[in-house]
Design an enzyme around this catalytic site. Structure first.
Site, PDB file in Angstrom:
ATOM      1  N   LYS A 202      32.776  44.258  26.997  1.00  0.00           N
ATOM      2  CA  LYS A 202      33.188  45.110  28.111  1.00  0.00           C
ATOM      3  C   LYS A 202      33.693  46.432  27.563  1.00  0.00           C
ATOM      4  O   LYS A 202      34.613  46.471  26.751  1.00  0.00           O
ATOM      5  CB  LYS A 202      34.282  44.413  28.911  1.00  0.00           C
ATOM      6  CG  LYS A 202      34.816  45.275  30.051  1.00  0.00           C
ATOM      7  CD  LYS A 202      35.752  44.509  30.952  1.00  0.00           C
ATOM      8  CE  LYS A 202      36.316  45.427  32.017  1.00  0.00           C
ATOM      9  NZ  LYS A 202      37.229  44.723  32.923  1.00  0.00           N
ATOM     10  N   LYS A 256      29.017  44.665  30.087  1.00  0.00           N
ATOM     11  CA  LYS A 256      29.503  45.457  31.215  1.00  0.00           C
ATOM     12  C   LYS A 256      29.941  46.827  30.751  1.00  0.00           C
ATOM     13  O   LYS A 256      30.657  46.902  29.772  1.00  0.00           O
ATOM     14  CB  LYS A 256      30.685  44.702  31.832  1.00  0.00           C
ATOM     15  CG  LYS A 256      31.370  45.419  32.959  1.00  0.00           C
ATOM     16  CD  LYS A 256      32.544  44.613  33.416  1.00  0.00           C
ATOM     17  CE  LYS A 256      33.252  45.394  34.497  1.00  0.00           C
ATOM     18  NZ  LYS A 256      34.516  44.825  34.846  1.00  0.00           N
TER      19      LYS A 256
HETATM   20  C1  PBG Z   1      39.452  44.453  35.740  1.00  0.00           C
HETATM   21  C2  PBG Z   1      38.043  44.602  36.107  1.00  0.00           C
HETATM   22  C3  PBG Z   1      37.387  45.830  36.225  1.00  0.00           C
HETATM   23  C4  PBG Z   1      36.114  45.548  36.715  1.00  0.00           C
HETATM   24  C5  PBG Z   1      36.007  44.162  36.855  1.00  0.00           C
HETATM   25  N1  PBG Z   1      37.208  43.588  36.459  1.00  0.00           N
HETATM   26  C6  PBG Z   1      37.859  47.218  36.018  1.00  0.00           C
HETATM   27  C7  PBG Z   1      38.559  47.608  34.799  1.00  0.00           C
HETATM   28  O1  PBG Z   1      38.444  46.991  33.748  1.00  0.00           O
HETATM   29  O2  PBG Z   1      39.289  48.600  34.891  1.00  0.00           O
HETATM   30  C8  PBG Z   1      35.105  46.601  37.045  1.00  0.00           C
HETATM   31  C9  PBG Z   1      34.041  46.252  38.018  1.00  0.00           C
HETATM   32  C10 PBG Z   1      33.328  47.403  38.611  1.00  0.00           C
HETATM   33  O3  PBG Z   1      33.538  48.586  38.255  1.00  0.00           O
HETATM   34  O4  PBG Z   1      32.485  47.142  39.488  1.00  0.00           O
HETATM   35  N2  PBG Z   1      39.833  43.599  34.777  1.00  0.00           N
END
Ligand code: PBG
Length: 332
Positions: A202, A256
């Site tokens: 991520k 992601k």
């Molecule tokens: C938070 C989380 C995020 C997303 C999913 N879980 C955002 C972040 O890490 O700030 C993002 C999902 C999206 O942008 O559609 N843990």
């Protein structure tokens, strides 16, 4: 294996594109409703569907409406729904205790969905940001996001979700050691068949902007997430993270964001051959929707093309806000 091509005109590569029938015969990848996980936003109240301004077509739903939406998704053939809570700011604290409250929004939504749509699998998100007064995925002490104490809290959160009936736990926090801790917590509590889909690779991405609006975390977030989420410049590091999470007991892995990181998807699938997913995140969705609303692109066409890209890159499936719209198209 190297593809061979006879010299022209023995080979005319256009021959296999000449008609819809021939094109379908030689099509290398396919997209089906089975490939989609639908992320949804839960809020409190009853009978509420509140639009998210930065994500045209996406709403925050109260628990009763989430149950209805899950039943619709099940009827459309979408196998998994993934829950994200929009937590009342009054419930956000430094100790994030709401995260493992058995009656928090996510856990109530899980029970409501199990009652209304027992066949759809439920995925949850594990990270502290929706409950954290400072918007971070972990506890913050003297400006540092502390790892090990956060992992203990994430295990409590995981167990509360499994207890409520979650089928797939989705740790999105990027702390070290969380997968092993969650796996042994789940085993000890008897949740042997609850799987973990780790957000292993991520990235610290600008594409999450609209999501942070949707869960009400953008105002709260102080600083950035670069000490735990990945540097967008890195690729080998993603493989190390994936391997590490698999060794700790992840059943499935995720990359992601999605489209800007398809090279990572391909490396992961080729390197490990495990169930591999990508998250087409909020910013990717928002860009497509905004351009479509302006008439600059054909929204449906780009939606389907973007989803097929994940299959071509080797993903088994994709988390996408387009899931119901794409499923409707696929179902004709
Ligand atoms: C938070 C989380 C995020 C997303 C999913 N879980 C955002 C972040 O890490 O700030 C993002 C999902 C999206 O942008 O559609 N843990």
């Amino acid at each position: 294996m190297k593809p061979t091509v006879a010299p022209f005109p023995a080979a005319r590569l256009r021959r296999t594109r000449v008609s819809p029938a021939i094109r379908s015969l030689v099509r290398e990848n396919s997209l089906s409703t089975d490939d989609m996980i639908w992320p949804v936003f839960v809020r409190d109240g009853e009978g509420v569907e509140e639009p998210v301004a930065s994500m045209p077509g996406v709403v925050r739903r109260s628990v009763d409406k989430i149950a209805e939406a899950a039943a619709e998704a099940q009827a459309l053939g979408i196998p998994v729904i993934c829950l994200f809570p929009y937590t009342d700011p009054a419930l956000k604290t430094e100790d994030c205790a709401e995260a493992w409250n058995p009656d928090n929004l996510t856990n109530r939504a899980i029970r409501a969905i199990k009652a209304a749509a027992p066949e759809i699998a439920i995925m949850t998100d594990v990270a502290l940001d929706p409950y954290n007064i400072n918007g971070h995925d972990g506890f913050v002490v003297d400006g540092e996001i502390i790892n090990d104490e956060t992992v203990e809290a994430l295990v409590k959160m995981t167990l509360a979700q499994a207890e409520a009936g979650a089928d797939i736990i989705g740790p999105s926090d990027m702390m070290d050691g969380r997968i092993g801790a969650m796996r042994s917590g789940l085993e000890q509590a008897g949740h042997r068949n609850v799987s973990i889909l780790s957000y292993s690779a991520k990235y610290a991405s600008g594409f999450y902007g609209p999501f942070r609006d949707a869960v009400g975390a953008s105002g709260a977030l102080k600083g950035d997430k670069k000490t735990y989420q990945m540097d967008p410049a890195n690729s080998d590091e993603a493989l190390r993270l994936i391997e590490r999470d698999l060794n700790e007991g992840a059943d499935m892995v995720m990359i992601k964001p999605g489209l800007p990181y398809l090279d990572i998807c391909r490396r992961v699938k080729d390197g490990f051959g495990v169930p591999t997913f990508a998250y087409q995140v909020s910013g990717e969705y928002a860009m497509i929707q905004a351009a479509a609303q302006n008439g600059w692109i054909d929204g449906e066409k780009v939606m389907m093309e973007s989803l097929m890209a994940f299959k071509r890159a080797g993903c088994n499936g994709v988390l996408t806000y387009f899931a119901p719209a794409a499923a409707r198209l696929l179902n004709g």
